[in-house]
Every structure is written in structure tokens, then in C-alpha cells.
Design an enzyme around this catalytic site. Structure first.
Site, short mmCIF file in Angstrom:
data_model
loop_
_atom_site.label_atom_id
_atom_site.label_comp_id
_atom_site.label_asym_id
_atom_site.label_seq_id
_atom_site.Cartn_x
_atom_site.Cartn_y
_atom_site.Cartn_z
N HIS A 4 54.40 23.29 92.81
CA HIS A 4 55.53 22.37 92.56
C HIS A 4 55.71 21.43 93.75
CE1 HIS A 4 59.78 21.57 91.07
NE2 HIS A 4 59.86 21.16 92.33
N GLU A 5 55.73 21.99 94.95
CA GLU A 5 55.95 21.15 96.14
C GLU A 5 54.76 20.24 96.40
OE1 GLU A 5 58.93 21.16 96.99
OE2 GLU A 5 59.47 23.03 95.97
N HIS A 60 54.98 17.20 94.32
CA HIS A 60 55.92 16.24 94.91
C HIS A 60 55.26 15.32 95.94
CE1 HIS A 60 59.78 17.13 93.24
NE2 HIS A 60 59.85 18.36 93.69
N GLU A 63 67.20 16.97 102.08
CA GLU A 63 67.54 16.56 100.71
C GLU A 63 68.85 17.24 100.29
OE1 GLU A 63 64.69 17.45 97.65
OE2 GLU A 63 65.50 15.91 96.35
N GLU A 107 59.87 19.72 99.65
CA GLU A 107 58.60 19.00 99.66
C GLU A 107 58.42 18.01 100.80
OE1 GLU A 107 61.05 18.66 97.29
OE2 GLU A 107 61.32 16.57 96.73
N ASN A 108 59.07 18.22 101.96
CA ASN A 108 58.86 17.30 103.08
C ASN A 108 57.38 16.91 103.16
OD1 ASN A 108 61.58 18.13 104.03
ND2 ASN A 108 60.50 20.03 104.52
N GLY A 136 64.72 27.04 97.29
CA GLY A 136 63.50 27.85 97.26
C GLY A 136 62.46 27.26 98.20
N ALA A 137 62.32 25.94 98.14
CA ALA A 137 61.31 25.25 98.92
C ALA A 137 61.67 23.77 98.98
CB ALA A 137 59.94 25.43 98.28
N GLU A 142 61.89 16.03 89.83
CA GLU A 142 61.92 17.48 89.64
C GLU A 142 61.27 17.89 88.32
OE1 GLU A 142 62.17 19.15 91.95
OE2 GLU A 142 63.38 18.04 93.40
ZN LIG Z 1 61.16 19.98 93.48
#
Ligand SMILES: [Zn+2]
Length: 787
Positions: A272-273, A276, A105, A240-241, A237-238, A295
């Protein structure tokens, strides 16, 4: 044209950090000119249905001539090498120990394989990797089968559901894993070998959150398994694959050295991930201009989910302190932008503010949920997710869906809030039988005008009243206490004296969240030059007696920041007094309360910097760093810097600690070091590659914040920016660092930094420079107002 499937084979030379690949892309109704995205990929050959095709290659595109209109097989042979920085298919780790991992991304799948790198082109993926026999591979889907060939292993993954290119994941290396079952699915926590912590915390949070999200959305988690992967070098930070979520190590590798703050942060980001997986992965935006929707939703729902699964944490307090405050601040300058800012190319996303796309968006969603009611919002959302599953949607699809259920004109309200930058300030004046509200745009700087339709959450003696304010003025009658119950509304209020005195009389009838808002508003009004210092301090003092964690954190942060900005001894004395008082209260009454631990940790850190007696005592309290309580470690390291430890002390921790959290705390404390020698060593240390690329910018952000190093920042702005670009820190992070270096660092010599800011000006950091210059002026004004 419809992309049906990518069948990708990668032959990976792990030691050589490079690979070659072949892929077959199945396309229905193909265009006459097939324009594939590429970036630093070399093309060896292209075939259509097995026949050599005519193609041309530029820096960014592979263009293939096609004269078939049926379903075609487009086969491409390509190779690449792995040094793109922390994006694409990259080396994560140091020279000796690393994994290969992907971060696609927004637009870096094209660095890994030629593709139609546009979220709208969803397809299924069949992935196969050829790797050394002793290595492991992780992807979105479970492994279908493995085959050994001589000293190589061919790993084939099951086919993915239809999904966007940016969500594909490939990880190659030696991993350690732990796992657990959630219903009939296996959830894994994986890290590079030797780096897995013993704590199952990430998996525990994941299970609880997935269960909540399944119930809320009425849609089961879609993939057969889930990986949470700690990646040694990670720009964001991370990520979401789908089914293979990646994180910075600091967010997953929880152990005995982790502070209470990092447990909260970890829960927030993991959730959060996970959000997603539904909002973003299952239903994806059509184009990057709606990225904010992914987001904002993930941000809002992460807090909502954690709040539901850990109700005692009072997690929306963290939301206000972090997301709401950040959005208010960033959205009150001229250089802000609307939530749905135009993004003409994906690279443009890095120019936009995190605080707007994540923070403001999530606040607006929280406001709309409160306005429509929780059940209505949930039903609208469920309908939306169901309708657009395995497909793409726009923001308007969601508003329409909520509007259908609520009948409340949500589309019109949302369109205003997402297409206008800024937010309202309500001027509230007492009248004979109620009050008069007048709305204007709140500006920390500049003089812009705007008007909104505002959902108001009025706190009356008789209960809550929700109404929509339309137009510039509104008269309200009767028994009003305050104007933003639970701080649901994304607006500030300036109460006149009579109304403010009434609030103070009725503080017990006002929620903690609304109190937070009132205090936050006063600070902003002071910074904006709208409230005199004496008035600001007079109002502020009336809140000193409140002992709620959210309020203590807000007040101590504001007073401390005013000292950091102005170096005015007046603020130092007040914040010193306030913090000592609150530490005493918490240590005596709340020392075991999880909600107070993070605040206490922050209070220690602030006091360590402003009070050298406290710093000396803290240094003496522990015979070595390893023995320091995790919640006191930041304060301890600051104390070390204040009491004369030089860079070598911190370098030792940064190089040798197993904990990323301790490393980042040591980096933070380095900002206080004032000797030229220390500064030179820091630069050499970063150049030597002995610090993670992902953390390099934090040195300079910290140095700019602390007055001790600001002069160094001002004198070396160009060198620092070049260095960050050279080691390929992400543009988003460089932007933030530049902003802080100019706004805070610039306070040491505003005229010089304003000139030098022009020397570093380039497209990638335009946003950071402009915002930095604007905040510098705001700070200069605040300093004048403080004298
Ligand atoms: Zn996100």
C-alpha cells in the site's frame, strides 16, 4: 505564488527532546501577505532577503508583510519542544528508549517548521540536522555528507524532488538496519536499535512489489533509495513519506512468533505504501477532499500487486473480507458520507470514515477497472501519471484520462459513485423469460432513496455480460445464473426464492467471490430487517458444505457476530457446530495450506470463546505461552481469559514480550476479563504509561466487544474518553473506539449509553458517537428479530 525550495537546518537536543531551527524558503511571485502555517512553534525572527521583516504570530499562522514581487528568500528562526503526542516531530518510544520521528499527514508539518502546509505547494527540500555524534539520521533522500563538530555531527541530505510538505520525513536515533539492492538502488529496513528482526521479509516484498509497480505504471521508482522504518510508537498503521516509509513495528518486525495473518497484513501494508510512491507522492491531490483518491488507489493496488506477486494467496479474498465488507457496512447507515466528502480544513479528515475513503473507493475502482477492461484502465492510468508527475491532480483528471481511452462515459459514472453516499440494492424477481431488476438504496437503518448508473457483471450460462444499468428498473432475458460475477460490482442483490433456488442448483458455475457476496448480502438483509431469521438461516445452510477459506471465514464470522451481539444461545449452538466441523476438515485436509492458516487461526479464536471445553484443552496443550504456535496464540490467550487467568497474566506479556503482535493479542483477550479488579488494574496500567499509546484504545474496543466487560464500558464511558484524549491517542482511533464502545458496549444498557453519549459529545468524536448510536439501534433491531 510558487514555493521553490525549503532549506531547513535543525539543531536537535535529543536528550532534551527539543530543537531549534532556521529555514530559508525561496518563493517566486510571493504574495503581499505571506501566511505560513504553524502549530506550537515559537518564532524568534523573520527576514526577507536578509532584512528584518514585519510579522505577526497567532496560534495557527505566521503572517509576514512582503513588498517584493521577485523571487525572495524568506528566512525564519524558530524553536519548539517535542511533546505533540504521536504527530509532528515527536518522541516515539518510552522515557528510557526512543527515537525522534515525524508524522506530518495531514497537517502536522507545521508543528515541525513554519511552512505553507498545503499539498498544492510542492517544493524541493534541503535538510540538514545537527545531532549528537553517536546518533543517526534518516530522511527521504540519501545523506550527501556528514561533518563532525566537537561532540556533534552535522548531517546534510541530498535535495528532494519537488514534493508536498506532508511527505517530508526526519528520523533521529540509534537505528539497526539491513539492506539489499534493487537494480541500482539500495532498499533498507530500519528499526530502533535492538528491535530489528532477522527476517528480510519486508525487503523481499518491497522488491517484488516495486518491480510490479514499475512495470504496471511504466515509471521507474523515482528516488535513489528506499527506507522501510519500524517506528516504536505510531498512531496510524504506516505512512508513505517519499523514500522513507514509516510503519508500526508489528508490520515490519516479522519473526518466528508472527502469525500467517500478520505476514499477509504486512505484505498488504508495505505494498500500500509503495503504491503511494506513485499515487500520492509523485502525483498528489490538489486538496484533501481528493485524499480518498490516494487512499483508494493505494488500497486497491496493494491488493492487485500482492495478488500479482503472490498469486497462490488468492489475495482478493482478503480484499472482500476486509475492504468490501467494511465499506458495505459503514456505507449503509445515515451517518455515512460520500467518498468525496467536502473537507474544508485538513483537521476535518479525521471525521471521515476509513471504510469509505479506503474501502468503498477501492471497491469502486475495482468495479471501474472490470467495466473498462484491464488494459484500458492501465493505459488511462499510465497517461494520468505521466501527465501529472511532480505535480497535483484532481479525481476528474483521472476519470478523463480513463475515459479518453475507454470511450465509455467513465466520468459520469464515477461522479455518481463518489458524490452519493450509499450504494444500490438490486431486487431481482423471476419473470417468464428472464428477470426484472429494481434498484434502491440499501439501508441498514433509516429510509433514504438514491439511484445510480450501475455497471452490471451478469453471470450467464453463455458467459459474462457487462452492461450499464440506468434508471430504476431493468428487464433481462434469457439464461441468467447470477448478477455479480467475481463480485466486481459494488452492489447487493436480493434474489427472490425462485432465483435463489436456481443459484443453489448451479453453485459450481458461480465464483467463490460471488458466493461470498451472496452470503454477505443475506446477512446484511437480515440485519436490515429485510429478511426473516428463518429465511436467512435456510439460505445460509445451503452454503455450509462449501470448504473455500473465504466462505468459511464469512459464515463463521457472521454467525459468531450474531451471537456476540445477541448472546442468543441459538446462534452459539450453530456457530459451535459449524466451526468444529470446519476445524476438523482443515486440520485433516489443509493443515499446510497457507490460505487456510489464517482462517483456522480465526476459527480457533472464536471457538475458544464460545466453547470452554475447547479453551481448557488448548490451555493444557502448551506448558508456556512462548511454545504456542503463532496461529494459535490469539485462541490460547482467549482460552486463558475464559478459564480464569487474571489481568496479571496478560500484563506480563504486554510488558515483557518483544513481539507487538503478541502484545496486541494479549490486549484483545483482556476484553473477556469480567472482574472489577481486573478493570481497575487495566485503567491504572494504561495511566502508568507501560503500554504503548498507540495501543491504549484497543483495550476498550475489546472490552466493548465482549459481553463480559460491556457493563464496565457503559459505566465508565466518560472516564475512558477523557483518558484517551489525555494520553493523546489519535482522533481517528478515538473515533473508532467510541463507535465500538457505544454500539457494542451499549448493548449492556442502551438507554444509559444513549444519555451518556451526549455527555462525551465534542467535535473531534462527533462521527464516532453518531455512528455508534446508529449501529446500536441496528443491533437492537437485530436482537428483536432473533427472538
Ligand atoms: Zn495510504
Amino acid at each position: 505564488m510558487k514555493i521553490l525550495n525549503y532549506d531547513i537546518h535543525l539543531d536537535i537536543d535529543f536528550a532534551g527532546k527539543k530543537y531549534s531551527g532556521t529555514e530559508n524558503i525561496k518563493i517566486e511571485k510571493p504574495d503581499k501577505k505571506l501566511e505560513l502555517d504553524i502549530n506550537e512553534i515559537d518564532i524568534k525572527g523573520v527576514k526577507i532577503n536578509g532584512m528584518d521583516a514585519v510579522f505577526s504570530v497567532s496560534n495557527t499562522q505566521l503572517v509576514v508583510d512582503n513588498d517584493s514581487s521577485d523571487v525572495i528568500d524568506l528566512s525564519i528562526e524558530f524553536y519548539t519542544y517535542n511533546d505533540p503526542g504521536l504527530k509532528g516531530f515527536y518522541v516515539a518510544g518510552d522515557a528510557n528508549k526512543y527515537i525522534l520521528s515525524t508524522q506530518f499527514e495531514e497537517s502536522d508539518a507545521r508543528r515541525a517548521f513554519p511552512c505553507f502546509d498545503n499539498p498544492l505547494y510542492k517544493a524541493t527540500f534541503d535538510l540538514e540536522v545537527k545531532i549528537d555524534k553517536d546518533l543517526q539520521a534518516i530522511s527521504n533522500m540519501p545523506i550527501k555528507h556528514e561533518k563532525i563538530e566537537a561532540n556533534k555531527k552535522i548531517v546534510t541530505f541530498e535535495r528532494t524532488p519537488v514534493m508536498s510538505t506532508y511527505l517530508l520525513y526526519i528520523g533521529i536515533g540509534h537505528f539497526d538496519e539491513m539492506s539489499t539492492m534493487y537494480r541500482n538502488k539500495r532498499f533498507y529496513y530500519a528499526a530502533m536499535d535492538g528491535r530489528l528482526s532477522k527476517s528480510s521479509y519486508p525487503l523481499d516484498i518491497a522488491k517484488k512489489s516495486v518491480e510490479y509497480l514499475e512495470n504496471y505504471t511504466n515509471i521507474e521508482y523515482m528516488l535513489p533509495k528506499l527506507h522501510l522504518i519500524a517506528v516504536p510508537e505510531f498512531a496510524a498503521g504506516a505512512m508513505e513519506n517519499w523514500g522513507a516509509i514509516t510503519f508500526r513495528e508489528i508490520l515490519l518486525n516479522m519473526d518466528a512468533s508472527s502469525s500467517s495473518k500478520s505476514y499477509r497484513r504486512s505484505a498488504e501494508v508495505i505494498t500500500h505504501e509503495l503504491v503511494h510512491q506513485w499515487f500520492g507522492d509523485l502525483v498528489t491531490m490538489k486538496w484533501w477532499n481528493d485524499l480518498w483518491l490516494n487512499e483508494s488507489f493505494a488500497t486497491f493496488f496493494a491488493f492487485k500487486t500482492v495478488d500479482a506477486v503472490e498469486p497462490s494467496w488468492n489475495f482478493f479474498g482478503d480484499f472482500l473480507l476486509d475492504q468490501t465488507d467494511g465499506a458495505y457496512t459503514m456505507d449503509s447507515i445515515i451517518n455515512s458520507h460520500p467518498i468525496n466528502a467536502e473537507v474544508s480544513d485538513p483537521m476535518g479528515v479525521s471525521k471521515l470514515s476509513y471504510e469509505i475513503r479506503y474501502g468503498k473507493g477501492s471497491n469502486v475502482l475495482r468495479m471501474i477497472e472490470a467495466y473498462t477492461g484491464n488494459d484500458v484502465f492501465m493505459t488511462g492510468l499510465r497517461n494520468y501519471l505521466k501527465k501529472f508527475s511532480y505535480s497535483n491532480a484532481e479525481g476528474s483528471d483521472l476519470w478523463n484520462s480513463i475515459e479518453e481511452v475507454s470511450k465509455k462515459g467513465i466520468s459520469e459514472i464515477m461522479n455518481e459513485w463518489i458524490s452519493k453516499k450509499g450504494y444500490p440494492l438490486l431486487m431481482a424477481k423471476k419473470t417468464d423469460n428472464g428477470l426484472l431488476l429494481t434498484q434502491e438504496k440499501f439501508n441498514l437503518h433509516g429510509n433514504e432513496h438514491e439511484e445510480w448508473k450501475i455497471p452490471l457483471f451478469i453471470n450467464r450460462f453463455s458467459g459474462e455480460q457487462k452492461i450499464l444499468m440506468e434508471g430504476k428498473d431493468l428487464k433481462l432475458d434469457g439464461d441468467i445464473i447470477s448478477l455479480n460475477k467475481m463480485h466486481f460490482g459494488f452492489y447487493r442483490v436480493y434474489y427472490d426464492n425462485e432465483l435463489f433456488n436456481n443459484i443453489i442448483k448451479n453453485l459450481d458455475k458461480i465464483s467463490v467471490f460471488e458466493k461470498w457476496g451472496i452470503i454477505n448480502d443475506m446477512y446484511a438483509l437480515f440485519l436490515a430487517g429485510r429478511m426473516e431469521l428463518t429465511e436467512f438461516m435456510r439460505r445460509m445452510e445451503t452454503f455450509y458444505k462449501i470448504n473455500e477459506p473465504v466462505i468459511i471465514e464469512e459464515i463463521s464470522k457472521e454467525l459468531y457476530n450474531l451471537f456476540i451481539i445477541s448472546q442468543n444461545i441459538y446462534f452459539k449452538d450453530i456457530v459451535n457446530f459449524y466451526i468444529k466441523d470446519k476445524i476438523e476438515y482443515i486440520e485433516k485436509n489443509k493443515s499446510d495450506d497457507f490460505n487456510y492458516k489464517t482462517v483456522l487461526s480465526n476459527l480457533y479464536s472464536r471457538l475458544a470463546y464460545i466453547n470452554s471445553d475447547f479453551a481448557s484443552k488448548l490451555v493444557k496443550k502448551y506448558s508456556s505461552f512462548e511454545l504456542v504456535n503463532p496461529d494459535e496464540r490469539q485462541a490460547y490467550l482467549i482460552s486463558r481469559a475464559v478459564t480464569g487467568s487474571d489481568f496479571s497474566y496478560f500484563r506480563d506479556i504486554i510488558e515483557n514480550s518483544k513481539s507487538d503482535e503478541d502484545k496486541t493479542k494479549a490486549i484483545m483477550a483482556c476484553g473477556i476479563l469480567s472482574e472489577n479488579e481486573d478493570h481497575d488494574q487495566i485503567i491504572d496500567f494504561i495511566k502508568s504509561g507501560r503500554v504503548k499509546k498507540q495501543d491504549a484504545d484497543s483495550f476498550f474496543t475489546s472490552m466493548a466487544t465482549y459481553p463480559e466487560s460491556r457493563e464496565f464500558i457503559v459505566n465508565n464511558l466518560e472516564t475512558i474518553v477523557d483518558l484517551l484524549f489525555n494520553i493523546r491517542v489519535s482522533n481517528l482511533r478515538i473515533n473508532r473506539c467510541v463507535q465500538t464502545m457505544i454500539s457494542y458496549g451499549g448493548l449492556a444498557d442502551p438507554e444509559k449509553i444513549k444519555k451518556d453519549a451526549e455527555k462525551i459529545r465534542r467535535d473531534e468524536i462527533e462521527g464516532g458517537i453518531n455512528k455508534g448510536l446508529e449501529f446500536l439501534e441496528i443491533f437492537e433491531n437485530a436482537i428483536k428479530a432473533s427472538n
